[in-house]
Design a protein around this motif. Structure first.
Motif, PDB file in Angstrom:
ATOM      1  N   PRO A 167      21.123 -25.054  11.181  1.00  0.00           N
ATOM      2  CA  PRO A 167      22.204 -25.355  10.246  1.00  0.00           C
ATOM      3  C   PRO A 167      21.718 -26.281   9.131  1.00  0.00           C
ATOM      4  O   PRO A 167      20.782 -27.068   9.312  1.00  0.00           O
ATOM      5  N   ALA A 168      22.367 -26.183   7.983  1.00  0.00           N
ATOM      6  CA  ALA A 168      21.953 -26.981   6.824  1.00  0.00           C
ATOM      7  C   ALA A 168      21.979 -28.474   7.129  1.00  0.00           C
ATOM      8  O   ALA A 168      21.117 -29.230   6.657  1.00  0.00           O
ATOM      9  N   ALA A 169      22.944 -28.923   7.907  1.00  0.00           N
ATOM     10  CA  ALA A 169      23.048 -30.350   8.216  1.00  0.00           C
ATOM     11  C   ALA A 169      21.827 -30.855   8.977  1.00  0.00           C
ATOM     12  O   ALA A 169      21.437 -32.014   8.836  1.00  0.00           O
ATOM     13  N   VAL A 170      21.220 -29.991   9.772  1.00  0.00           N
ATOM     14  CA  VAL A 170      20.010 -30.363  10.494  1.00  0.00           C
ATOM     15  C   VAL A 170      18.820 -30.425   9.550  1.00  0.00           C
ATOM     16  O   VAL A 170      18.052 -31.392   9.526  1.00  0.00           O
ATOM     17  N   MET A 171      18.658 -29.376   8.732  1.00  0.00           N
ATOM     18  CA  MET A 171      17.522 -29.345   7.812  1.00  0.00           C
ATOM     19  C   MET A 171      17.652 -30.402   6.723  1.00  0.00           C
ATOM     20  O   MET A 171      16.639 -30.775   6.099  1.00  0.00           O
ATOM     21  N   ASP A 172      18.842 -30.900   6.505  1.00  0.00           N
ATOM     22  CA  ASP A 172      19.017 -32.012   5.570  1.00  0.00           C
ATOM     23  C   ASP A 172      18.123 -33.179   5.966  1.00  0.00           C
ATOM     24  O   ASP A 172      17.447 -33.802   5.134  1.00  0.00           O
ATOM     25  N   ALA A 179      17.418 -42.113   8.588  1.00  0.00           N
ATOM     26  CA  ALA A 179      18.483 -42.304   9.576  1.00  0.00           C
ATOM     27  C   ALA A 179      19.661 -43.047   8.948  1.00  0.00           C
ATOM     28  O   ALA A 179      20.829 -42.716   9.183  1.00  0.00           O
ATOM     29  N   ARG A 180      19.352 -44.061   8.130  1.00  0.00           N
ATOM     30  CA  ARG A 180      20.419 -44.825   7.468  1.00  0.00           C
ATOM     31  C   ARG A 180      21.224 -43.944   6.522  1.00  0.00           C
ATOM     32  O   ARG A 180      22.467 -43.972   6.521  1.00  0.00           O
ATOM     33  N   LEU A 181      20.529 -43.132   5.727  1.00  0.00           N
ATOM     34  CA  LEU A 181      21.224 -42.240   4.793  1.00  0.00           C
ATOM     35  C   LEU A 181      22.067 -41.208   5.544  1.00  0.00           C
ATOM     36  O   LEU A 181      23.167 -40.856   5.106  1.00  0.00           O
ATOM     37  N   THR A 182      21.547 -40.735   6.670  1.00  0.00           N
ATOM     38  CA  THR A 182      22.298 -39.748   7.451  1.00  0.00           C
ATOM     39  C   THR A 182      23.554 -40.368   8.042  1.00  0.00           C
ATOM     40  O   THR A 182      24.641 -39.759   8.013  1.00  0.00           O
ATOM     41  N   LEU A 183      23.449 -41.567   8.589  1.00  0.00           N
ATOM     42  CA  LEU A 183      24.629 -42.260   9.107  1.00  0.00           C
ATOM     43  C   LEU A 183      25.659 -42.482   7.998  1.00  0.00           C
ATOM     44  O   LEU A 183      26.868 -42.295   8.202  1.00  0.00           O
ATOM     45  N   ALA A 184      25.186 -42.870   6.809  1.00  0.00           N
ATOM     46  CA  ALA A 184      26.103 -43.090   5.688  1.00  0.00           C
ATOM     47  C   ALA A 184      26.826 -41.798   5.325  1.00  0.00           C
ATOM     48  O   ALA A 184      28.023 -41.807   5.018  1.00  0.00           O
ATOM     49  N   SER A 185      26.113 -40.663   5.382  1.00  0.00           N
ATOM     50  CA  SER A 185      26.748 -39.379   5.055  1.00  0.00           C
ATOM     51  C   SER A 185      27.805 -38.997   6.083  1.00  0.00           C
ATOM     52  O   SER A 185      28.709 -38.211   5.793  1.00  0.00           O
ATOM     53  N   LEU A 186      27.676 -39.554   7.294  1.00  0.00           N
ATOM     54  CA  LEU A 186      28.648 -39.292   8.362  1.00  0.00           C
ATOM     55  C   LEU A 186      29.717 -40.385   8.433  1.00  0.00           C
ATOM     56  O   LEU A 186      30.534 -40.395   9.353  1.00  0.00           O
ATOM     57  N   PHE A 189      14.245 -35.628  16.905  1.00  0.00           N
ATOM     58  CA  PHE A 189      15.541 -35.784  17.561  1.00  0.00           C
ATOM     59  C   PHE A 189      16.569 -34.819  16.998  1.00  0.00           C
ATOM     60  O   PHE A 189      17.253 -34.117  17.735  1.00  0.00           O
ATOM     61  N   PHE A 190      16.664 -34.765  15.680  1.00  0.00           N
ATOM     62  CA  PHE A 190      17.733 -33.994  15.047  1.00  0.00           C
ATOM     63  C   PHE A 190      17.364 -32.525  14.926  1.00  0.00           C
ATOM     64  O   PHE A 190      18.110 -31.636  15.346  1.00  0.00           O
ATOM     65  N   ASP A 191      16.193 -32.260  14.356  1.00  0.00           N
ATOM     66  CA  ASP A 191      15.769 -30.895  14.079  1.00  0.00           C
ATOM     67  C   ASP A 191      15.395 -30.161  15.363  1.00  0.00           C
ATOM     68  O   ASP A 191      15.963 -29.104  15.679  1.00  0.00           O
TER      69      ASP A 191
END
Length: 433
Positions: free
Chosen positions: A363-368, A404-411, A197-199
């Motif tokens: 972008p780095a945010a995607v590869m994160d 997904a949870r960690l990514t949402l938390a970062s946002l 989905f993201f990458d």
């Protein structure tokens, strides 16, 4: 083969000598790595935990990925977890030489990668990484795994598992599995929901257009962009091209995907019809000879040809040279092929993956998100080595959800949780209408 857990400490051979372009580039590369790191909060949180817990202590990891700033931060996370990492490139044109230098000079990583290396050097670098006798492999295209299963089979018994980043690589692994020849378990990271989905959709969609624009400085508004393949990557490319003002045509062989493209508002037609209509052609199928002689013969003067798939086989280069024998480089990353009737067809980045060969990749945010999968799956393989069998495995659902949870938390995004009653309703059969 029964997987065995690697030793916790000791036994690792001295890392092989590095082979990079210029260690003098390390300072520039380190600054770029740190810039990307600031935009990779999920992987950074994993690196901090790895540094505390050392879940990969004594584990030798052979990494064959695009050598970029984002990959550098994955390698740093693995190293923080105690792993001995050796890195080579998964594409001869995708290495960022300053990043390779910084990893060697500042992080002590054994790197074998030079931007623009020839194929002999490319495979020699893979061999040097394989020489470290890895316990875990990380692939982007399954080249390390292919070498291990063809020329270095004596090392298979030491490997507890591997990961694969791309759909193209997973196809090769499933072929090995179908023949009963896969020597160790491999997790298809490229099929994780967070990765696809993201990458694939958002990363490939943006970075492919970035590569086209950097190479050609063309105006996409008003142009006809033909996208071959409507998988996750093709969807993202089509979406972003439409956003740039292009008229988008999709070519597909799968009726379900073709129907989805049509209902998403794109024109859908056979490749021969699209060949006479398009201005920009982008392949994203994972297959070979998607664009070939009969298509080149119909294309208009000035057409741009590029590939967003992993391997450089989607555009038939042999057919292109046969149809248009006169060629010259007209811009960096742009070869002009001229047909006998004077039409000029332009090939970007030698037909290799355009977003990395002509630009900086995702972008780095995607590869994160993608590399968080890689790091956590490496930990999973080591922890569960005694339980896994040689087959292609999915990313565990719990890991996908954790990322997904960690990514949402970062946002700074919060979501709801099910109540006990709701959970009970969704898991029982007694309650009806």
């Amino acid at each position: 083969m029964t997987a065995t857990r690697p030793p916790k400490r000791g036994g690792a051979p001295a890392p092989p000598h590095h082979d990079v372009s210029d260690l003098g580039l390390a300072e520039v590369g380190q600054a770029r790595i740190e810039w990307a790191d600031a935009r990779m909060p999920v992987l950074r949180s994993i690196r901090e935990r790895f540094a505390r817990e050392r879940p990969l202590d004594g584990v030798r990891i052979a990494v064959c990925l695009h050598v970029t700033t984002e990959t550098a931060n994955l390698v740093r996370a693995l190293s923080a977890g105690g792993a001995d990492v050796a890195l080579c490139a998964s594409n001869p044109l995708s290495t960022q030489d300053d990043v390779a230098a910084a990893l060697v000079d500042r992080s002590g990583i054994a790197v074998h990668a030079i931007q623009g290396e020839d194929m002999a050097t490319y495979y020699d670098h893979i061999e040097r990484v394989v020489d470290t006798k890895p316990h875990v492999t990380m692939d982007d295209g399954a080249d390390v795994i292919s070498v291990l299963h063809s020329r270095r089979t004596e090392l298979l018994s030491e490997i507890v598992g591997g990961t694969e980043e791309t759909t193209s690589g997973v196809l090769r692994l499933r072929a090995l599995e179908a023949e009963g020849k896969l020597g160790f378990p491999v997790v298809a990271v490229g099929e994780a929901q967070t990765k696809r989905f993201f990458d694939d959709r958002y990363g490939t969609g943006q970075s492919t257009l970035d590569g086209i624009l950097r190479a050609t400085n063309t105006l996409l508004a008003g142009r006809v962009v033909v996208v071959f393949g409507y998988g996750w990557c093709g969807r993202g490319i089509a979406l972003r091209a439409r956003g740039a003002g292009s008229q988008v045509v999709v070519c597909e062989v799968d009726p379900l995907r073709a129907l989805e493209a049509k209902l998403d508002g794109f024109e859908v037609m056979p490749a021969l019809a699209a060949a006479a209509k398009g201005d920009v052609f982008v392949t994203a199928t994972g297959g070979r000879d998607v664009v070939r002689r009969e298509h080149f013969e119909l294309m208009r003067d000035g057409a741009l040809l590029c590939n967003a798939g992993h391997f450089d086989v989607e555009i038939s280069l042999a057919d292109l040279r046969a149809v248009a024998p006169e060629r010259r480089e007209v811009r960096e990353h742009v070869e002009q092929f001229v047909t006998p009737d004077g039409r000029r067809l332009h090939l970007l980045a030698q037909g290799r993956v355009v977003n990395l060969a002509a630009a900086e990749g995702h972008p780095a945010a995607v590869m994160d998100v993608a590399f968080a999968n890689q790091a956590l799956v490496a930990e999973y393989l080591v922890r569960h080595a005694d339980e896994l069998r040689p087959q292609v495995l999915e990313v565990p659902r719990a890991l996908d959800h954790e990322i997904a949870r960690l990514t949402l938390a970062s946002l700074s995004v919060e979501i709801d949780a099910l109540t006990d009653d709701q959970r009970s309703y969704l898991t029982s059969w007694e309650i009806g209408t």
